[in-house]
Motif scaffolding. Structure first.
Motif, PDB file in Angstrom:
ATOM      1  N   GLY A  31     133.321  31.494 -20.457  1.00  0.00           N
ATOM      2  CA  GLY A  31     134.755  31.478 -20.229  1.00  0.00           C
ATOM      3  C   GLY A  31     135.486  32.263 -21.296  1.00  0.00           C
ATOM      4  O   GLY A  31     134.871  32.772 -22.243  1.00  0.00           O
TER       5      GLY A  31
ATOM      6  N   VAL B 252     139.339  32.080 -23.474  1.00  0.00           N
ATOM      7  CA  VAL B 252     140.630  31.427 -23.713  1.00  0.00           C
ATOM      8  C   VAL B 252     141.561  32.415 -24.421  1.00  0.00           C
ATOM      9  O   VAL B 252     141.100  33.337 -25.102  1.00  0.00           O
ATOM     10  CB  VAL B 252     140.495  30.147 -24.566  1.00  0.00           C
ATOM     11  CG1 VAL B 252     139.737  29.072 -23.805  1.00  0.00           C
ATOM     12  CG2 VAL B 252     139.840  30.420 -25.911  1.00  0.00           C
TER      13      VAL B 252
ATOM     14  N   PHE C 218     142.811  28.511 -21.021  1.00  0.00           N
ATOM     15  CA  PHE C 218     141.727  29.187 -20.300  1.00  0.00           C
ATOM     16  C   PHE C 218     142.291  30.305 -19.427  1.00  0.00           C
ATOM     17  O   PHE C 218     143.245  30.085 -18.688  1.00  0.00           O
ATOM     18  CB  PHE C 218     140.972  28.191 -19.416  1.00  0.00           C
ATOM     19  CG  PHE C 218     139.891  27.462 -20.159  1.00  0.00           C
ATOM     20  CD1 PHE C 218     138.623  28.025 -20.297  1.00  0.00           C
ATOM     21  CD2 PHE C 218     140.133  26.226 -20.746  1.00  0.00           C
ATOM     22  CE1 PHE C 218     137.626  27.367 -20.999  1.00  0.00           C
ATOM     23  CE2 PHE C 218     139.142  25.570 -21.454  1.00  0.00           C
ATOM     24  CZ  PHE C 218     137.885  26.137 -21.575  1.00  0.00           C
TER      25      PHE C 218
ATOM     26  N   LYS D 171     136.792  31.122 -16.459  1.00  0.00           N
ATOM     27  CA  LYS D 171     135.774  30.085 -16.659  1.00  0.00           C
ATOM     28  C   LYS D 171     134.539  30.425 -15.837  1.00  0.00           C
ATOM     29  O   LYS D 171     134.647  31.086 -14.802  1.00  0.00           O
ATOM     30  CB  LYS D 171     136.301  28.723 -16.204  1.00  0.00           C
ATOM     31  CG  LYS D 171     136.699  27.775 -17.305  1.00  0.00           C
ATOM     32  CD  LYS D 171     137.047  26.413 -16.740  1.00  0.00           C
ATOM     33  CE  LYS D 171     137.712  25.543 -17.785  1.00  0.00           C
ATOM     34  NZ  LYS D 171     138.099  24.230 -17.267  1.00  0.00           N
TER      35      LYS D 171
END
Lengths: 138, 143
Positions: free
Chosen positions: A65, A67, A117, A120
């Protein structure tokens, strides 16, 4: 990184940086992504900017993922985000687990709370995908 | 904060009793040890060092046994999130509502092992021992 190879402008507080998640456990325990590891004590935590989440993820063989963080919000914690490449920077000023574990864990928590996020799921690096400059600490 | 008066002799007594009654094989501890084993065998992720792994097995086993014997609310304890880091450390994290406990089992003897706990605005670390961890986990479940 050993030092700026090219002159890069400082990041503004309104800039956004991206952090690729190296371990699956980081997805549910996001603070783990903001704890300095042994090889990062002198440089800080590796982030990308001026690039897409895919390009950020391609600095790693595989990632779980991405962020995003607001540079201004990082700075409100007494940290800084220092660019060393045209699309790579380091979050500096983080306490280390070895020097001050209470502060290291707490600051990691605060960064995790500010992070959002933007992508993901497991993704493996593809050779033809866009790449941000490699980050040795990621 | 109330600190339970756990003396070393009491710890030894409880552990001996736990072994004698085979209570070490209870469900939460078994689940936790299985989780550690998965972490150790997961070739897709960072793996714990032998030092961290065996330290985690020993201290968690002792702490859970103490909890079960001394603190009746042990069964309210959730399974922790387990992970390893690039330095070979084992990391555990328990969260209940606004209380959180993390344990860092260092990957190497010269690195720091510690318990971290937080309930905003308070956050601290303490030395990692099995009785300290049992006390801290009981703090997590007590209300």
């Amino acid at each position: 990184m050993s030092g700026p190879a090219v002159q890069v402008p400082a990041l503004e507080c309104t800039d956004i940086v991206l952090r690729a998640l190296r371990a699956s456990s980081w997805v549910d325990n996001l603070h783990e992504a903001f704890l300095l590891r042994a090889g990062e004590r002198d440089t800080g935590i590796s982030v990308s900017y001026n690039c897409s989440p895919d390009a950020c993820r391609n600095t790693l063989q595989k990632s779980y993922g991405v962020v995003s963080l607001h540079v201004g919000k990082v700075r409100t914690l007494g940290l800084d985000v220092v660019p060393d490449e045209l699309s790579h920077a380091n979050i500096t000023g983080l306490p280390s687990k070895e020097d001050n574990p209470a502060e290291a864990e707490h600051v990691a928590n605060l960064l995790a709370k500010q992070a959002r996020f933007v992508d993901k799921g497991l993704k493996k690096r593809t050779e033809d995908a866009p790449q941000a400059p490699p980050s040795p600490a990621s | 904060m109330y600190v339970y008066p756990l003396e070393a002799k009491l710890v030894q007594f409880c552990l001996a009793r736990a072994s004698a009654t085979k209570e070490l094989s209870d469900q939460p501890l078994s689940t936790l040890l299985e989780g550690l084993l998965c972490l150790r065998n997961d070739s897709d992720e960072w793996q714990p060092s032998e030092f961290a792994y065996w330290n985690a097995v020993r201290i968690l086993s002792e702490a859970y046994s103490l909890l079960k014997l001394i603190f009746p609310r042990y069964w309210g304890l959730p399974s922790p999130a387990l992970s390893a880091d690039s330095d070979g450390a084992v990391r555990c994290r328990w969260v209940i509502a606004d209380r959180e406990v993390r344990v860092n089992f260092a990957g190497q003897p010269h690195l720091k092992s510690y318990i971290y706990f937080e309930q905003e605005p308070v956050y601290k670390t303490e030395a990692l021992t099995s009785d300290a961890l049992a006390r801290r986990l009981s703090w997590l479940v007590e209300r």
